[in-house]
Scaffold this active site. Structure first.
Site, PDB file in Angstrom:
ATOM      1  N   CYS A  91      47.411  36.499 105.563  1.00 36.72           N
ATOM      2  CA  CYS A  91      46.027  36.102 105.297  1.00 36.72           C
ATOM      3  C   CYS A  91      45.438  35.324 106.471  1.00 36.72           C
ATOM      4  CB  CYS A  91      45.944  35.321 103.988  1.00 36.72           C
ATOM      5  SG  CYS A  91      44.253  35.153 103.354  1.00 36.72           S
ATOM      6  N   HIS A 179      48.262  39.023 100.272  1.00 34.39           N
ATOM      7  CA  HIS A 179      49.320  38.060  99.949  1.00 34.39           C
ATOM      8  C   HIS A 179      50.526  38.785  99.348  1.00 34.39           C
ATOM      9  CE1 HIS A 179      47.212  34.231 100.648  1.00 34.39           C
ATOM     10  NE2 HIS A 179      46.130  34.926 100.342  1.00 34.39           N
ATOM     11  N   GLU A 181      53.330  37.544  98.766  1.00 28.70           N
ATOM     12  CA  GLU A 181      54.140  36.599  97.996  1.00 28.70           C
ATOM     13  C   GLU A 181      53.751  36.503  96.537  1.00 28.70           C
ATOM     14  OE1 GLU A 181      50.778  34.059  99.729  1.00 28.70           O
ATOM     15  OE2 GLU A 181      51.897  35.873 100.209  1.00 28.70           O
ATOM     16  N   SER A 233      56.650  15.264  77.105  1.00 23.53           N
ATOM     17  CA  SER A 233      55.514  15.771  76.331  1.00 23.53           C
ATOM     18  C   SER A 233      55.903  16.941  75.438  1.00 23.53           C
ATOM     19  CB  SER A 233      54.407  16.220  77.280  1.00 23.53           C
ATOM     20  OG  SER A 233      54.853  17.317  78.069  1.00 23.53           O
ATOM     21  N   GLY A 235      56.856  19.818  76.903  1.00 20.77           N
ATOM     22  CA  GLY A 235      56.840  20.959  77.811  1.00 20.77           C
ATOM     23  C   GLY A 235      58.179  21.105  78.506  1.00 20.77           C
ATOM     24  N   VAL A 236      58.433  22.266  79.074  1.00 17.73           N
ATOM     25  CA  VAL A 236      59.725  22.509  79.701  1.00 17.73           C
ATOM     26  C   VAL A 236      59.932  21.607  80.915  1.00 17.73           C
ATOM     27  CG1 VAL A 236      58.910  24.409  81.190  1.00 17.73           C
ATOM     28  CG2 VAL A 236      61.327  24.311  80.505  1.00 17.73           C
ATOM     29  N   ASP A 237      58.867  21.288  81.646  1.00 14.00           N
ATOM     30  CA  ASP A 237      59.016  20.476  82.856  1.00 14.00           C
ATOM     31  C   ASP A 237      59.532  19.072  82.529  1.00 14.00           C
ATOM     32  OD1 ASP A 237      57.894  22.667  84.133  1.00 14.00           O
ATOM     33  OD2 ASP A 237      55.880  21.805  84.166  1.00 14.00           O
TER      34      ASP A 237
END
Length: 521
Positions: A91, A179, A181, A233, A235-237
């Site tokens: 890019c 892109h 990626e 929270s 969430g997975v993170d």
């Protein structure tokens, strides 16, 4: 991942970051191929020993090549003057190399989202590609005149130069306008694989290293005494960050869940039950009134994010002081950082409450550990599986840290918040009923200030417009809208308008990321 100290002789590619939103995703995809990729900002190219690397990739950027500073051009000149090292420009990198070598770059030829490219010359870089393929574009400028001695390998459906090959000082330089990626470039991974093979890069990067990196981030703090506070929270993170912290730092890790009043319907009770079952029973703080009173009437989403970040910091400051803790753990991932402009040269798209929204005074007062900061969502999920984290957390849809506050457009009111909460629950319920919820990345509803005249109970009714957003993605860096059967959309619309008295219109969002983001604000 950043840090020139990570190096595998004969097996490392340097990704030069010019501030593009996908610079780390390039490294992510290369690691997927078994190649170690490290990132350095272009401002440090002058200090780097480029000869240590097997190949170099120049990333995209939010900048224009036509309006960039001399340091950018100098970095490209230094890279291209190093003989023997294969180079790939992506890019902005494509345009920068073309301009540096005598080509012409012009404005007014932008392309965004899915675009068809046609191969005009066969080359090993495109092994496995058909004559025409879908790619992902996100550019405002283009190469209108390729540099002397270069060969055009591909053009877009709009006639834009899409790929170049340049023989330079005994090595090959490739450039692509699209892109490779991102997952929406169908054969993008094959192109990166071909480039690594042509560059002779050894494949010594193994996925188990993900977990080693996460643990290493926390091992740094093993010597910190006292309790450790881990924000969770559901969430997975945050769950993975807390789980790894518990494994590395022991039972002194205290999971804390702050109920800010911005969770999904029934989410707090469900998350507490599930976390407790995994041995991460959280301390729950009911701070709903604190957050909602501060948000009431606020229009600007960035201001809401700042307020939420500030209030979170104040709440956790109180917890840290009460527990005598010095170390705070949170589940920041790379998309959080890149969209917050948290890298050296990236442009800010949104501030995330746990990155840019976390006030400097908090980081100055406490140690902040972010063990997942180099990983993408799919990598975090992989680490979760390695840890044996239950599927409930692994497969949950991503949910923004600021919660439903970023799904209310315009003036923030409690009424609109409740409309958003109820409508989002209906979207999930209908998709789950049809076996579609687990097949999409995210599914939710958005409500703004717009009103629509409707008829309910044979009476005129002016109600809210609800926008339903359902997307497919693998890493949150790009996304495509999901194409559900019309019957499912019809069911969603009917249930929302029937169940929520203040809604008279339901619309469906059909825009990709980019140019849109997944969340509305």
């Amino acid at each position: 991942m950043s840090g020139e100290n990570l190096l595998i002789p004969g097996g490392t590619i340097l990704v030069v970051d010019y501030g593009g939103q996908y610079a780390h995703l390039i490294a992510r995809r290369l690691r997927e191929l078994g190649v170690l990729a490290v990132i350095t900002p272009y401002t440090r190219v002058g200090d780097a020993d480029l000869s240590k690397y097997s190949a170099i990739v120049l990333s995209g950027s939010h900048r224009s090549v036509l309006e960039t500073d001399p340091d950018v051009l100098e970095s490209a000149r230094r890279i291209l003057s190093n003989s023997g090292i294969p180079v790939l420009g992506v890019c902005f990198g494509h345009q920068l190399i073309a301009k540096t070598l005598g080509g012409v770059v012009e404005k007014g030829c932008g392309e965004y989202g899915r675009v068809v490219v046609k191969l005009v010359e066969r080359d090993e870089l495109f092994n496995g590609w058909e004559g025409e393929e879908y790619v992902w574009m996100s550019h405002g400028d283009c190469v209108s005149k390729p540099p002397p001695g270069s060969r055009v390998l591909a053009v877009s459906e709009n006639g834009v130069t899409a790929a170049l090959k340049i023989e330079l000082k005994g090595r090959v330089v490739y450039t692509v306008q699209f892109h490779p990626e991102v997952s929406h470039t169908v054969k993008g991974l094959a192109l990166l694989d071909n480039f690594a093979r042509l560059a002779g890069v050894e494949r010594k990067w193994v996925r188990n290293t993900y977990y080693a990196l996460v643990e290493a981030e926390l091992e740094k703090y093993r010597g910190v005494e006292g309790p450790v506070i881990a924000a969770v929270s559901g969430g997975v993170d945050s769950t993975v960050a807390a789980a790894v912290a518990r494994k590395v730092l022991g039972d002194r890790v205290i999971p804390v869940l702050v109920d800010h009043g911005l969770f999904r319907e029934g989410e707090v009770e469900e998350v507490v039950e599930k976390l407790s079952a995994t041995g991460l029973k959280p301390l729950v703080l009911d701070e709903r009134e604190r957050f909602l009173s501060r948000l009431e009437g606020v229009v600007d989403c960035e201001e809401r994010r700042r307020i939420i970040g500030e209030e979170f910091a104040k709440v956790f400051d109180q917890v840290m002081e009460a527990e005598g803790a010095r170390l705070f753990v949170q589940g920041t991932t790379y998309p959080d950082i890149v969209e917050s402009g948290g890298t050296v040269v990236a442009d800010r798209i949104k501030s995330h409450h746990n990155v840019a929204g976390l006030p400097s005074w908090f980081r100055e007062k406490y140690l902040v550990a972010e063990p997942l900061k180099h990983l993408y969502k799919d990598e975090v999920r992989e680490v979760a599986r390695m840890l044996g984290v239950p599927g409930y957390f692994v497969e949950r849809h991503p949910f923004p840290g600021p919660g439903l506050a970023v799904r209310v457009i315009g003036v923030f009111t409690r009424e609109k918040l409740e409309v958003c909460r109820r409508a989002s629950a209906i979207v999930e319920q209908v998709l789950r009923r049809h076996g579609l919820l687990d097949k999409v990345w995210q599914a939710f509803a958005v409500v703004g200030d717009d009103k629509w005249v409707g008829v309910k109970g044979d009476a005129r009714r002016v109600g809210y417009v609800v926008i339903v957003r359902i997307v497919e993605s693998s890493d949150a860096m790009t996304a495509d809208y999901f194409k559900p059967p019309y019957s499912v959309l019809d069911e969603v619309s009917r249930e929302i308008t029937r169940s929520i008295e203040d809604v008279t219109m339901v619309a469906y969002a059909v825009t990709t990321k980019p140019p849109s983001t997944i969340e509305p604000c």
